[in-house]
Write a protein that holds these residues in place. Structure first.
Motif, PDB file in Angstrom:
ATOM      1  N   VAL A  28      21.781 -34.316 -27.747  1.00 44.50           N
ATOM      2  CA  VAL A  28      22.216 -35.160 -28.863  1.00 44.50           C
ATOM      3  C   VAL A  28      23.732 -35.190 -28.954  1.00 44.50           C
ATOM      4  O   VAL A  28      24.348 -36.260 -29.083  1.00 44.50           O
ATOM      5  N   LEU A  29      24.365 -34.027 -28.885  1.00 43.46           N
ATOM      6  CA  LEU A  29      25.814 -33.960 -29.044  1.00 43.46           C
ATOM      7  C   LEU A  29      26.546 -34.645 -27.896  1.00 43.46           C
ATOM      8  O   LEU A  29      27.593 -35.264 -28.099  1.00 43.46           O
ATOM      9  N   LEU A  30      25.999 -34.569 -26.697  1.00 44.60           N
ATOM     10  CA  LEU A  30      26.602 -35.263 -25.559  1.00 44.60           C
ATOM     11  C   LEU A  30      26.321 -36.761 -25.613  1.00 44.60           C
ATOM     12  O   LEU A  30      27.178 -37.579 -25.258  1.00 44.60           O
ATOM     13  N   ALA A  31      25.126 -37.139 -26.044  1.00 45.62           N
ATOM     14  CA  ALA A  31      24.722 -38.546 -26.035  1.00 45.62           C
ATOM     15  C   ALA A  31      25.595 -39.408 -26.932  1.00 45.62           C
ATOM     16  O   ALA A  31      25.840 -40.584 -26.633  1.00 45.62           O
ATOM     17  N   PHE A  32      26.072 -38.844 -28.029  1.00 46.81           N
ATOM     18  CA  PHE A  32      26.822 -39.640 -29.006  1.00 46.81           C
ATOM     19  C   PHE A  32      28.334 -39.497 -28.874  1.00 46.81           C
ATOM     20  O   PHE A  32      29.076 -39.946 -29.741  1.00 46.81           O
ATOM     21  N   LEU A  33      28.792 -38.895 -27.790  1.00 50.31           N
ATOM     22  CA  LEU A  33      30.232 -38.806 -27.546  1.00 50.31           C
ATOM     23  C   LEU A  33      30.790 -40.165 -27.113  1.00 50.31           C
ATOM     24  O   LEU A  33      30.075 -40.987 -26.539  1.00 50.31           O
ATOM     25  N   PRO A  34      32.087 -40.399 -27.339  1.00 52.56           N
ATOM     26  CA  PRO A  34      32.731 -41.571 -26.739  1.00 52.56           C
ATOM     27  C   PRO A  34      32.562 -41.524 -25.218  1.00 52.56           C
ATOM     28  O   PRO A  34      32.538 -40.433 -24.625  1.00 52.56           O
ATOM     29  N   ALA A  35      32.453 -42.680 -24.590  1.00 56.22           N
ATOM     30  CA  ALA A  35      32.102 -42.762 -23.173  1.00 56.22           C
ATOM     31  C   ALA A  35      33.018 -41.935 -22.273  1.00 56.22           C
ATOM     32  O   ALA A  35      32.545 -41.203 -21.397  1.00 56.22           O
ATOM     33  N   GLU A  36      34.337 -42.015 -22.499  1.00 46.90           N
ATOM     34  CA  GLU A  36      35.267 -41.303 -21.627  1.00 46.90           C
ATOM     35  C   GLU A  36      35.126 -39.793 -21.773  1.00 46.90           C
ATOM     36  O   GLU A  36      35.124 -39.051 -20.779  1.00 46.90           O
ATOM     37  N   GLN A  37      34.982 -39.314 -23.000  1.00 44.29           N
ATOM     38  CA  GLN A  37      34.816 -37.884 -23.228  1.00 44.29           C
ATOM     39  C   GLN A  37      33.493 -37.404 -22.662  1.00 44.29           C
ATOM     40  O   GLN A  37      33.408 -36.320 -22.066  1.00 44.29           O
ATOM     41  N   GLN A  38      32.447 -38.211 -22.817  1.00 39.60           N
ATOM     42  CA  GLN A  38      31.146 -37.846 -22.270  1.00 39.60           C
ATOM     43  C   GLN A  38      31.217 -37.721 -20.755  1.00 39.60           C
ATOM     44  O   GLN A  38      30.720 -36.748 -20.175  1.00 39.60           O
ATOM     45  N   ARG A  39      31.841 -38.688 -20.113  1.00 46.87           N
ATOM     46  CA  ARG A  39      31.946 -38.682 -18.657  1.00 46.87           C
ATOM     47  C   ARG A  39      32.710 -37.455 -18.165  1.00 46.87           C
ATOM     48  O   ARG A  39      32.312 -36.804 -17.189  1.00 46.87           O
ATOM     49  N   SER A  40      33.788 -37.114 -18.857  1.00 49.72           N
ATOM     50  CA  SER A  40      34.598 -35.962 -18.465  1.00 49.72           C
ATOM     51  C   SER A  40      33.802 -34.660 -18.560  1.00 49.72           C
ATOM     52  O   SER A  40      33.866 -33.813 -17.654  1.00 49.72           O
ATOM     53  N   LEU A  41      33.049 -34.497 -19.640  1.00 47.59           N
ATOM     54  CA  LEU A  41      32.275 -33.266 -19.815  1.00 47.59           C
ATOM     55  C   LEU A  41      31.130 -33.178 -18.812  1.00 47.59           C
ATOM     56  O   LEU A  41      30.848 -32.101 -18.260  1.00 47.59           O
TER      57      LEU A  41
END
Length: 250
Positions: free
Chosen positions: A141-154
């Motif tokens: 859930v916490l990863l799914a709702f991140l902004p796209a760039e931050q999600q991709r980096s993580l």
């Protein structure tokens, strides 16, 4: 009995939060009431530990982003505790599972609140403990709702190491899972961390609608295929109540 150097370091760190974001050695020595050489020595120890940094443009010192994150996490945890207390007590009447509130800390989830369900086995995560985000409902859930760039980096940092036969181990499959979580509004773990253990989680939002935490239920089940999907409604409703306590309105 206290260590004077530790006490001095604590007083110096507090000064940054009282007055200015940037302070010099002489200012800190005067405010804390120690000699300039002592302030200088303690400051550079804090620099070596990654808690304070020197700003080259001004020659002054400031807290690092690490310290800012620690402060934000502490404040968030307190606000979540206050907002989650009553909703978790209500959810506890609907499940035998263990309830958690978690925040994202890098590629891990950090559990900041916990409630035991009736008849819960003492095997789930305690407050202050962590788990890998990729194999937990809360983490998804916490990863799914991140902004796209931050999600991709993580996601690039995550090693999708299998813990069970059901753990997601490819980035393509994991990205598809995050898309599904975002679309349906909740995340699931069905035997991906431990055999037979399932969890379900929903996003908690701040006043601006940003997802800042998750609330979840975890429980051992006989059939992991349906998992805890029957709790999707209650977990989403609980998340909305906690979010409302933080000031969010649909």
């Amino acid at each position: 009995m206290t260590l004077s150097s530790v006490a001095t370091a604590a007083r110096i760190l507090r000064e940054f939060g009282k007055h200015s974001t940037q302070l010099g050695v002489s200012q800190l020595a005067r405010r804390v009431g120690v000699g300039k050489s002592t302030a200088h020595r303690v400051l550079w120890t804090l620099v070596e530990e990654g808690l304070v940094e020197k700003v080259e443009e001004t020659g002054l010192f400031r807290l690092t982003s690490t310290m800012g994150s620690l402060g934000a996490s502490a404040e968030t945890s307190q606000r979540l505790h206050e907002a989650a207390t009553h909703p978790l007590d209500q959810l506890r009447t609907k499940t035998r599972g263990t309830m958690h509130v978690a925040i994202l800390d890098g590629i891990d989830v950090l559990y900041v609140e916990r409630r035991e369900g009736l008849g819960t086995l003492q095997v789930f995560r305690a407050v202050g403990s962590r788990n890998s985000a990729y194999m937990t409902a809360s983490g998804k859930v916490l990863l799914a709702f991140l902004p796209a760039e931050q999600q991709r980096s993580l996601i690039e940092e995550i090693r999708l190491t299998p813990k069970t036969a059901r753990t997601i181990t490819t980035r393509a499959a994991f990205l598809a899972e995050l898309h599904r979580v975002r679309s349906q509004g909740y995340g699931e773990n069905r035997g991906e961390w431990q055999p037979g253990m399932c969890s379900i989680a929903a996003p908690i939002r701040d006043p601006l609608g940003q997802v800042v935490a998750s609330v979840s239920v975890a429980e051992y089940v006989e059939d992991v295929e349906p998992g805890l999907r029957h709790l999707a409604g209650p977990i989403i409703e609980t998340a909305k109540r906690i979010s409302a306590g933080l000031g969010w309105h649909e």
